[in-house]
Design an enzyme around this catalytic site. Sequence first.
Site, short mmCIF file in Angstrom:
data_model
loop_
_atom_site.label_atom_id
_atom_site.label_comp_id
_atom_site.label_asym_id
_atom_site.label_seq_id
_atom_site.Cartn_x
_atom_site.Cartn_y
_atom_site.Cartn_z
N HIS A 1 15.13 41.08 -61.93
CA HIS A 1 13.77 41.62 -61.76
C HIS A 1 12.75 40.54 -61.41
O HIS A 1 11.99 40.12 -62.28
CB HIS A 1 13.31 42.26 -63.08
CG HIS A 1 14.07 43.46 -63.48
ND1 HIS A 1 13.72 44.74 -63.09
CD2 HIS A 1 15.17 43.60 -64.25
CE1 HIS A 1 14.56 45.61 -63.61
NE2 HIS A 1 15.46 44.95 -64.32
N GLU B 1 10.06 40.96 -60.04
CA GLU B 1 8.71 41.53 -60.26
C GLU B 1 8.19 41.22 -61.66
O GLU B 1 7.00 41.37 -61.92
CB GLU B 1 8.71 43.04 -59.99
CG GLU B 1 9.37 43.93 -61.03
CD GLU B 1 10.90 44.00 -60.92
OE1 GLU B 1 11.49 43.20 -60.15
OE2 GLU B 1 11.50 44.83 -61.61
N CYS C 1 17.69 45.89 -59.61
CA CYS C 1 18.40 46.46 -60.76
C CYS C 1 18.81 47.92 -60.50
O CYS C 1 19.75 48.15 -59.74
CB CYS C 1 17.58 46.29 -62.02
SG CYS C 1 18.59 46.40 -63.50
N1 GLN Z 1 20.92 50.27 -66.45
C1 GLN Z 1 19.93 50.78 -65.55
C2 GLN Z 1 20.52 51.80 -64.62
O1 GLN Z 1 21.65 52.15 -64.72
C3 GLN Z 1 19.26 49.70 -64.75
C4 GLN Z 1 18.42 48.84 -65.65
C5 GLN Z 1 17.22 48.28 -64.97
O2 GLN Z 1 16.80 48.71 -63.91
N2 GLN Z 1 16.60 47.37 -65.65
O3 GLN Z 1 19.85 52.27 -63.75
#
Ligand code: GLN
Length: 191
Positions: free
Chosen positions: A170, A172, A74
Amino acid sequence: MLALQGDTREHVAALREAGAQVSTVRRRSELDTVDGLVIPGGESTAMSHLLRVFDLLDPLRERLAAGLPAYGSCAGMILLATEILDAGEPGREAVPLGGIDMTVRRNAFGRQVDSFEGDIDFEGLDGPAHAVFIRAPWVERVGPEVQVLAQAGEHIVAVRQGAVLATAFHPEMTGDRRVHKLFVDIVAGAV
Ligand code: GLN
């Protein structure tokens, strides 16, 4: 494990279950000792800021350029890109570290739906992976060296280039350790 911000604890647990020896990285001397680095989910703008404050930005870019195996989920995927769209307010924006020749759009799914989950096919895994997306990015462009590992509909959500792996979701946060195991195998030079 890069431990400046984000869901590091979940990754550390997942990595240990996948058989890795895990240490946390907050300073350059720690970065110098690791054989691979996981960049967690969290907030890519905040992590970018902290990378600068902790004097890790250039050292990390250099290690990635030299072939350091890395896995980002992410926010971590966003940082491993070579180009970030919707990176945030100038001066506080998310900064690309490189690692994977790709253009990532930050908060791409978030503009449509804040978070969602579902089962997706993931190249190289025996059966679909349960993917949790939270204000997730997607990949809008990949370079010729990049392998696409998973898509959600038409959007690319998992990629690999050499020893660098990234997922928009994710793993994890699920009990499924196959993606972390894949990364542990990459670090070991096994796949
Ligand atoms: N929107 C977040 C960002 O820009 C990422 C979201 C996440 O890691 N769950 O870093």
